[in-house]
Structure formats: structure tokens, C-alpha cells
Design an enzyme around this catalytic site. Sequence first.
Site, PDB file in Angstrom:
ATOM      1  N   ARG A 218       1.232  -1.431   0.351  1.00 23.43           N
ATOM      2  CA  ARG A 218       0.111  -0.219  -0.136  1.00 23.43           C
ATOM      3  C   ARG A 218       0.928   0.942  -0.063  1.00 23.43           C
ATOM      4  O   ARG A 218       0.340   2.223  -0.489  1.00 23.43           O
ATOM      5  CB  ARG A 218      -1.107   0.200   0.805  1.00 23.43           C
ATOM      6  CG  ARG A 218      -2.162  -1.014   1.063  1.00 23.43           C
ATOM      7  CD  ARG A 218      -2.560  -1.444   2.623  1.00 23.43           C
ATOM      8  NE  ARG A 218      -3.602  -2.469   1.728  1.00 23.43           N
ATOM      9  CZ  ARG A 218      -3.986  -3.868   1.939  1.00 23.43           C
ATOM     10  NH1 ARG A 218      -3.081  -4.321   1.528  1.00 23.43           N
ATOM     11  NH2 ARG A 218      -4.612  -4.632   1.962  1.00 23.43           N
TER      12      ARG A 218
ATOM     13  N   ASP B 148      -4.386 -15.202   7.798  1.00 30.36           N
ATOM     14  CA  ASP B 148      -2.754 -15.657   7.549  1.00 30.36           C
ATOM     15  C   ASP B 148      -2.771 -16.447   8.123  1.00 30.36           C
ATOM     16  O   ASP B 148      -1.149 -17.184   7.858  1.00 30.36           O
ATOM     17  CB  ASP B 148      -2.448 -14.650   6.606  1.00 30.36           C
ATOM     18  CG  ASP B 148      -2.151 -13.533   5.613  1.00 30.36           C
ATOM     19  OD1 ASP B 148      -3.347 -14.126   4.762  1.00 30.36           O
ATOM     20  OD2 ASP B 148      -1.956 -12.404   5.809  1.00 30.36           O
TER      21      ASP B 148
ATOM     22  N   SER C  97     -13.080  -9.594   2.702  1.00 29.32           N
ATOM     23  CA  SER C  97     -11.728  -9.877   2.543  1.00 29.32           C
ATOM     24  C   SER C  97     -11.220  -7.955   2.431  1.00 29.32           C
ATOM     25  O   SER C  97     -11.662  -7.614   1.776  1.00 29.32           O
ATOM     26  CB  SER C  97     -11.947 -10.019   0.885  1.00 29.32           C
ATOM     27  OG  SER C  97     -10.692  -9.906  -0.014  1.00 29.32           O
TER      28      SER C  97
HETATM   29  C1  S3P Z   1      -4.253  -9.222   2.215  1.00 28.71           C
HETATM   30  C2  S3P Z   1      -5.189  -9.524   2.935  1.00 28.71           C
HETATM   31  C3  S3P Z   1      -6.031 -10.944   2.303  1.00 28.71           C
HETATM   32  C4  S3P Z   1      -4.644 -11.844   3.215  1.00 28.71           C
HETATM   33  C5  S3P Z   1      -3.711 -11.660   1.633  1.00 28.71           C
HETATM   34  C6  S3P Z   1      -3.536 -10.249   2.737  1.00 28.71           C
HETATM   35  C7  S3P Z   1      -4.369  -7.742   2.232  1.00 28.71           C
HETATM   36  O1  S3P Z   1      -6.335 -11.526   2.222  1.00 28.71           O
HETATM   37  O2  S3P Z   1      -5.245 -12.930   3.186  1.00 28.71           O
HETATM   38  O3  S3P Z   1      -2.494 -12.452   2.961  1.00 28.71           O
HETATM   39  O4  S3P Z   1      -2.967  -6.986   2.162  1.00 28.71           O
HETATM   40  O5  S3P Z   1      -5.453  -6.683   2.124  1.00 28.71           O
HETATM   41  P1  S3P Z   1      -8.171 -11.372   1.392  1.00 28.71           P
HETATM   42  O6  S3P Z   1      -8.246 -10.224   1.214  1.00 28.71           O
HETATM   43  O7  S3P Z   1      -8.221 -12.642   0.196  1.00 28.71           O
HETATM   44  O8  S3P Z   1      -8.885 -12.262   2.527  1.00 28.71           O
END
Ligand code: S3P
Length: 440
Positions: A33, A321, A173
Amino acid sequence: MNDTQQTDTLTSRSGPPLHGGVTVPGDKSISHRAIMLGALAEGETEVHHLLEGEDVLRTVAAFRHMGVRINRDGAGIYRIQGVGLDGLREPDDVLDMGNSGTAMRLLSGVLASQPFFSVLTGDDSLRKRPMKRIITPLAQMGARILSRDQGRAPLVIQGSTLIPIEYTLPVASAQVKSAVLLAALNTAGGGAVLEPEQSRDHTERMLSAFGAQVQRDGLRVTVDGWPDLVAQSVVVPGDISSAAFPLVAALLVPDSEVLLQGVGVNPTRTGLLELLTMMGATIEQRQPRQAGGEPIADLHVRHSPLRGIDVPPELIPRAIDEFPIFCVAAALAEGETRLSGAAELRVKESDRIHAMAVGLQALGVEVTELADGLHIIGRPEGLSGGVTVDSFTDHRIAMSLLVAGLRCREPVVVQRCANIQTSFPTFQSILSGLGAVLGA
Ligand code: S3P
């Protein structure tokens, strides 16, 4: 220091207690980000403690391909010459996001509104992962995105002028939420997202820090369109998702005591700490402070006998995670651990429910694989080992099984470990530095 000689097969075995203090690399989610918002802001953004893992370096490369100057200085600080929301250039080749779902999904949100053509691809794992979850909301905003069958990458994006929507996410998500928010940023009228449960909120925090108008009302997040994003100095916290490996290793190896310095403890990410505490772990958060708009702390961990638990479903998005390494803790706890309602684990870098079931069974653990979780009967006396297991090319499966090897009677050989480089390039040297017996 990177473990540049890291081979594809690694072996771990039981050894002495783990002792010492370590700083883990920067948070992967926040690093992606910081590069993205630095590129979209006006002026020079500097990023300290960026994760120099393959996933984040894919995001750096993608923005360089779109004309953004990003330099790393001698002190390891990344300086990004932001081009503004309308300053990206059409890439003259396919953008390869490697293993990174975050890079592909968030970048799709950025590219949907850019007035040019782009193609996103990735490695074997990423090209199998579901992208319909971002195509659907972005298409509702007017984006033109083509994919292979079932919404798989490569994705072809012909950028267009978008319209605001309020999107209700079917599953929690952060990647889908962030894709919509990043698209809304370059949309007159902005946009809103409603989450079923709170997912990690790094996008919202960082957008606010860069000067965007972001409002949260319960599980609803709104962003205004066309803000003046102003370059920032970002200090990336240590990644709790990487800290999780030495942390669980210290809990499991008798007489260990470890201090993990400067770890991000954003409450949307600390589900693992809560789960382990429920299991009886001694984890102390010391010197709470702030870095880059995020809470951080030093985590002090001591070896602790653990007992099995039923995972509360509301904790799942905040530990999403960490389930591979959580399963290792469960495998060495007294009694049974039950996880359900976690079908999302089947669409991560690998099918993590299956990968952990197979891996732990090979180490002599009684595991039942469910459609949306696992039941694990712990063996606090230690696991058998003496086998070769597969990581399914998944960095977190590889690291989890290597940590399990520290409590096996015989060595554990883990195949296809190269992707540890995507998120935790110093895994091997950090664990070895604490005393773990781990190597090629
Ligand atoms: C992440 C969001 C998660 C996570 C991924 C990193 C992120 O996935 O599993 O390793 O940086 O926004 P989801 O948003 O699909 O759950």
C-alpha cells in the site's frame, strides 16, 4: 541480510531452546500500500523498513513500468516520485505480479480507472486464484476487465471512467475492499464498501494519512473521489504474519524466550495472539507505540504448554494468514482443536486446509479435513518427523512445517520452499540466529 543461498528444500530438527531478540521484516500488506499510494500522491514519499520480499518488489516493478520513479537509497529507504492520480503511463508489456494476490487485486482497482490498456498475470498459483471477487464490483463501477474462464488471471483491463457504488462484500476480504476503495479514489463521487466482518484496515489508515477523506461507520467504509494525495514518510511496522513463526516456535520449544521487536499490532491483525492466549500462551506486548499510523509493540514470548480450543468464528478474519502456523501450535497442544468457517483458506497461495492436513498427518498428527476447516488432536509430547513433506509452493505452509520440525523426533525435510522469499526473505537466518536447527 537476505538468505540469498536459500535452496528450494530445507530441513529442520529439534535442538536447543530459542533465545534472543529479533526484528522481523516490514509488513507485506502495508508495504504494497505504501508503494501504491506513494505512486498516486503528489511529491516524494519515503518508505522506511519496506518489505524487500518478492511480492512487494513485484508491486515496485509494476509502478516503474508505468513511469513512476522509485529508488532505493544506501540506507534501504525507498523514495517514490509520486505522479498523482492521473499521472500513470500505459505499461508497454504484461505486468507480472508473481505470487502476489494483494498486488494483483489492489492494482486492478487502481488500473480500472486509468485511461489505458493493461494486462496482469502471475505465477501458477496466482493464475488459479479467484479474481471474480474483484471483477464483479469493479464491473459494477463500469470497469472493463476480461479474464480467463472462472475469473482467473491473466486479466485484461481497459481503463474507463467509473461511477460510484456502495458494494456489499459477500466475504470479509481486505483485498476486495481495497480494490473498490482504490478505484473509488479516482471516481467523481468516490464509493463505499460494506464488510460482513472487519478485515485488515491498512488501506483506510494509509489513505487517511495521505490526505484522502475516509469515513468508517461500523462495517461501512466510504472514500471521497479525487482527493489531493500528499506524499508522506511511511515507517512500515514489522509484519505480525512473519513474527508468527518465531513466536510459535518459541512457544513450542521448551525453555525458549524470545523478544520480537517493533511488530505491528493493528487489532485487525492480532487474531493469532488472541487464539494462542486462549490456548495458554504467555505473550506480553511491551512498549506499545505508533509507526506510520499503525500501532506497534515488542512481543515477549516464553515457552508455554498449550491446550486445544474451538476457534471462535469472529476471530477468523483477524487471523486469516496465521492458520498454517496456528495448526502447528494445535498439533502440539493438549487435546483437540477445532476450526470451521474458514473456507477462505482453500483459495490462498495454496489450499491451506488440505496442505496442512497432509503435512501434519505425515508428521504423525491425527487431523480431520473439513470442507471449511480442520480438527486436530494435539501431541504435546512431540511429533514423529523423519519424512519429506511438500509446501505446495506456499511460503506460509513451508515455514509452518519447518517450525513443526523443531518439535519432531526425527528431522523434517520440506520441499519447494523458494516462495519463503515472497514474504520473509530472512526467515532462515532469523530462526537460526535464535538457535533453531534449520538449513538446506
Ligand atoms: C491481504 C488480505 C488478506 C490476506 C493477504 C493480504 C491484504 O487476503 O490473506 O495475505 O494485504 O489486503 P483477503 O483480503 O483475500 O482475505
